[in-house]
Design an enzyme around this catalytic site. Sequence first.
Site, mmCIF file in Angstrom:
data_model
loop_
_atom_site.group_PDB
_atom_site.id
_atom_site.type_symbol
_atom_site.label_atom_id
_atom_site.label_comp_id
_atom_site.label_asym_id
_atom_site.label_seq_id
_atom_site.Cartn_x
_atom_site.Cartn_y
_atom_site.Cartn_z
ATOM 1 N N GLN A 1 0.797 -1.216 0.000
ATOM 2 C CA GLN A 1 0.000 0.000 0.000
ATOM 3 C C GLN A 1 0.834 1.273 0.000
ATOM 4 O O GLN A 1 0.335 2.334 -0.382
ATOM 5 C CB GLN A 1 -0.948 0.001 1.203
ATOM 6 N N ASN B 1 -1.731 -10.973 8.412
ATOM 7 C CA ASN B 1 -2.728 -9.928 8.590
ATOM 8 C C ASN B 1 -4.045 -10.346 7.950
ATOM 9 O O ASN B 1 -4.108 -10.628 6.755
ATOM 10 C CB ASN B 1 -2.257 -8.625 7.939
ATOM 11 N N GLU B 2 -5.090 -10.408 8.746
ATOM 12 C CA GLU B 2 -6.464 -10.605 8.294
ATOM 13 C C GLU B 2 -6.645 -11.807 7.353
ATOM 14 O O GLU B 2 -6.967 -11.652 6.172
ATOM 15 C CB GLU B 2 -6.994 -9.344 7.621
ATOM 16 N N GLU C 1 -5.154 -2.149 14.091
ATOM 17 C CA GLU C 1 -5.717 -1.206 13.120
ATOM 18 C C GLU C 1 -7.026 -0.666 13.648
ATOM 19 O O GLU C 1 -7.837 -1.420 14.191
ATOM 20 C CB GLU C 1 -5.996 -1.850 11.751
ATOM 21 N N HIS D 1 -1.913 -5.074 -12.904
ATOM 22 C CA HIS D 1 -1.397 -4.880 -14.254
ATOM 23 C C HIS D 1 -2.197 -5.661 -15.302
ATOM 24 O O HIS D 1 -1.836 -5.652 -16.482
ATOM 25 C CB HIS D 1 0.068 -5.319 -14.329
ATOM 26 N N ASP E 1 2.353 0.588 -8.001
ATOM 27 C CA ASP E 1 3.688 0.665 -8.593
ATOM 28 C C ASP E 1 4.566 1.705 -7.909
ATOM 29 O O ASP E 1 5.761 1.485 -7.695
ATOM 30 C CB ASP E 1 3.599 0.978 -10.085
#
Length: 499
Positions: A45, A192-193, A400, A65, A78
């Site tokens: 991210q 994570n999650e 979070e 992509h 990117d």
Amino acid sequence: MGLSTILRSIVIAILLFSEFGLINCDEDLEFPEGFVLGAATAAYQIEGAWNVSDKSENQWDHFTHSGKGVIVGNATGDVACDSYHKYEEDVAMLKKLGFQSYRFSISWSRILPSGFPNKISKVGVDHYNKLIDALLANNIEPLVTIYQWDHPQVLEEYGGWTNELMVDWFSEYARVIFREFGQKVKLFATLNEPDSVCLIGYSLGINAPGKKLDGIGTYLCMHNMLKAHARAYHIYKKEFEPSQKGKVGIVINTMSFYPKDHDNVGADEIAYQFKNGWQLDPIFSERGDYPELMKEMVANKSKAGGFPSSRLPEFSREWVDYIRGASDFLGINYYTANLVEYGTIGPDPSYTRDQGVIRTFDPSWKRAASIWLFQVPQSFGDILRRFARDYKNMTFFITENGMSDKGEMNDNDRIQFYHDYIKSMLTAMKEYGVNVKRYYTWSLMDNFEWSSGYSERFGIVHVNFTDPNRTRTWKKSAYWWQQVIRQRKLLPDVNVTVA
């Protein structure tokens, strides 16, 4: 207001002030001594630098992509926030804000370009060592998430998380992370999650890898992720903890549920077990394994659908014992709640249809920019109290918590969200003894929000994604956080106007 609406409001009010409800307490809004405040991000991210050096393509690179318009605005990660190149600036920002800890994730394909430890990228290892060193030099403690949704595309070609060999592949990757960084890093989260990966990535096809394997792949994915977590945990305990003295946990995406009205009492418990118990019980419950209610319901649905056995995989006794208790802390990601009613929804077979319930929202709840995120702060305290009861009040980290908007600089709604949710957390801690030790805001800065691209913003710091320099600018919520951390207590607002 109709009778059904009135009844629903009464039921919810009763629930919120019941055994698991939020009871008003005196305004003690100070953070306890030793309580750690931090900020969180994730590699794909924010990092960018998707093809720098010997980093390989990961499944998110491949997905974004594809040219299939799978992301809002055809956005990619990117460049994202370009934090790969701007990590020193980000650390300086953390320091100035006053955060004591930084939760970030490591890109698997940046460390192991082939997906396997036959080649360990020196450049990749050096990058994260420089980030960790910069944090420690500024007295900011790193919490490293080993896997936050991105793995080498080559592993996805082999089936990704639906392939049981991923348990071994992840374990080998985790061993490299422990060996390379464990002398400096004392807190690791393995995954994570898991449910977000399995539901959004392997069931609905909305996130990478974009597969629609609902009702079967969903459960295979979770089964393998839980095994992979336990394997990594035991590797650390046996091979690294004696010398490194660190701790290893897992981060789970959690949610609260309330019956839509008195006719739907019980539907909320089904939703709770399929969402929270599915992920938590195998690790944190006294008996281990998946919730009995979930096992029975999926087995019955499978039989009715003509399957010779349950689509929910079964853990052997050895695996139940191996997974149970395999965590030093529970990382809780928490955002919102749902109302629940009985009903049938979803294709056959599917994770949703297996539950026989429908999840909705109360129209009185305030909505954030994300379609799934409604502000229900009292639910945060409710779920913390239940976790404390069900899982022996173990060590909890809030890994979070935050809300999305469209990029407002004077983000007063975000400040109110933080205030109300943290107040609910503090009430659970101080009135009921819930053992929360840390809180990480999501997120330090605006970033690539998965399928939403850059159309939703969770950051307390604005990032200009049209500027090649990816300029960072503090929002009002960043100034608010700076004052909260400095004074070590919740504040209703700060007198700051952001241009």
